[in-house]
Scaffold this motif. Sequence first.
Motif, short mmCIF file in Angstrom:
data_model
loop_
_atom_site.label_atom_id
_atom_site.label_comp_id
_atom_site.label_asym_id
_atom_site.label_seq_id
_atom_site.Cartn_x
_atom_site.Cartn_y
_atom_site.Cartn_z
N MET A 167 10.05 4.62 -19.23
CA MET A 167 8.71 3.61 -19.52
C MET A 167 9.44 2.26 -19.59
N HIS A 168 10.81 2.03 -19.98
CA HIS A 168 11.27 0.71 -19.98
C HIS A 168 11.34 0.04 -18.74
N GLN A 169 11.71 0.93 -17.75
CA GLN A 169 11.67 0.32 -16.35
C GLN A 169 10.60 -0.22 -15.98
N VAL A 170 9.40 0.83 -15.95
CA VAL A 170 8.04 0.62 -15.73
C VAL A 170 7.57 -0.70 -16.36
N THR A 171 7.73 -0.90 -17.94
CA THR A 171 7.46 -2.03 -18.47
C THR A 171 8.17 -3.31 -17.88
N MET A 172 9.32 -3.38 -17.50
CA MET A 172 9.96 -4.41 -16.99
C MET A 172 9.50 -4.68 -15.67
N VAL A 173 9.07 -3.89 -14.80
CA VAL A 173 8.62 -4.33 -13.62
C VAL A 173 7.09 -4.99 -13.87
N TYR A 174 6.45 -4.13 -14.61
CA TYR A 174 5.11 -4.64 -14.76
C TYR A 174 5.20 -6.13 -15.34
N GLN A 175 5.92 -6.48 -16.30
CA GLN A 175 6.11 -7.82 -16.93
C GLN A 175 6.36 -8.78 -15.76
N GLU A 176 7.27 -8.42 -14.79
CA GLU A 176 7.43 -9.45 -13.85
C GLU A 176 6.35 -9.47 -12.80
N LEU A 177 5.53 -8.55 -12.63
CA LEU A 177 4.22 -8.43 -11.69
C LEU A 177 3.34 -9.31 -12.33
N VAL A 178 3.15 -9.34 -13.72
CA VAL A 178 2.24 -10.16 -14.45
C VAL A 178 2.52 -11.50 -14.26
N LYS A 179 3.59 -12.09 -14.27
CA LYS A 179 3.93 -13.11 -14.15
C LYS A 179 3.98 -14.11 -12.70
N LYS A 180 4.23 -13.15 -11.88
CA LYS A 180 4.04 -13.57 -10.39
C LYS A 180 2.68 -13.38 -9.90
N SER A 181 1.79 -12.51 -10.39
CA SER A 181 0.32 -12.14 -9.90
C SER A 181 -0.50 -13.02 -10.04
N ASP A 182 -1.50 -13.23 -9.21
CA ASP A 182 -2.90 -14.02 -9.50
C ASP A 182 -3.89 -13.24 -10.49
N ALA A 183 -5.02 -13.90 -10.53
CA ALA A 183 -6.00 -13.27 -11.54
C ALA A 183 -6.55 -12.22 -11.11
N ARG A 184 -6.90 -11.90 -9.59
CA ARG A 184 -7.51 -10.73 -9.14
C ARG A 184 -6.73 -9.54 -8.97
N SER A 185 -5.26 -9.64 -8.83
CA SER A 185 -4.47 -8.55 -8.77
C SER A 185 -3.92 -7.98 -10.22
N LEU A 186 -4.01 -8.96 -11.14
CA LEU A 186 -3.54 -8.73 -12.45
C LEU A 186 -4.27 -7.51 -13.21
N GLN A 187 -5.64 -7.33 -12.83
CA GLN A 187 -6.19 -6.38 -13.37
C GLN A 187 -5.93 -4.88 -12.75
N PHE A 188 -5.78 -4.99 -11.48
CA PHE A 188 -5.28 -3.66 -10.83
C PHE A 188 -3.86 -3.28 -11.00
N TYR A 189 -3.00 -4.31 -11.56
CA TYR A 189 -1.71 -3.81 -12.12
C TYR A 189 -1.84 -3.25 -13.62
N GLU A 190 -2.99 -3.86 -14.39
CA GLU A 190 -3.08 -3.33 -15.69
C GLU A 190 -3.53 -1.94 -15.80
N HIS A 191 -4.59 -1.81 -14.73
CA HIS A 191 -4.83 -0.29 -14.53
C HIS A 191 -3.60 0.78 -14.22
N ALA A 192 -2.68 0.28 -13.43
CA ALA A 192 -1.63 1.14 -13.04
C ALA A 192 -0.78 1.48 -14.18
N TYR A 193 -0.51 0.27 -15.04
CA TYR A 193 0.46 0.46 -16.10
C TYR A 193 -0.13 1.21 -17.36
#
Length: 135
Positions: A97-123
């Motif tokens: 879960m720590h690994q998943v959280t780190m990758v998720y936080q990096e994706l949130v920093k780099k993603s735009d508003a449209r793909s942010l919700q997609f990543y949030e659902h996956a997490y």
Amino acid sequence: MINSQLLLYLNLGIGLLLVLYFLSGRHKPKQPTRLNMRAKGSAEKVPVVLEAEGKQEVAVTSGEPREVGRSLAVMFMYNGHDWEAHDVLGVPQGASMHQVTMVYQELVKKSDARSLQFYEHAYAAISTRHRKHRL
């Protein structure tokens, strides 16, 4: 030659016949087919080792041995499609879960508003599965 009024009457007649056919009760849906999961022609008992979260159990079944295990895939639905959460986030299945959280936080920093919700659902799907199996 068929004029428009004759075509209208013809379509209404066919429609009325179809409605009467379905209302008459002659058209009944078939019963679903029952699956026979027993092995035919094999009367011998085969031991199968079941592993579930570190525990091993031996079950005796008839037929061929089967592999039984817990799937690591976490599926979620987004926009009418099924997605595998680990593939979306780019982490291997079974990652901590720590690994998943780190990758998720990096994706949130780099993603735009449209793909942010997609990543949030996956997490959210991964964290929900983690909480359920941890308890």
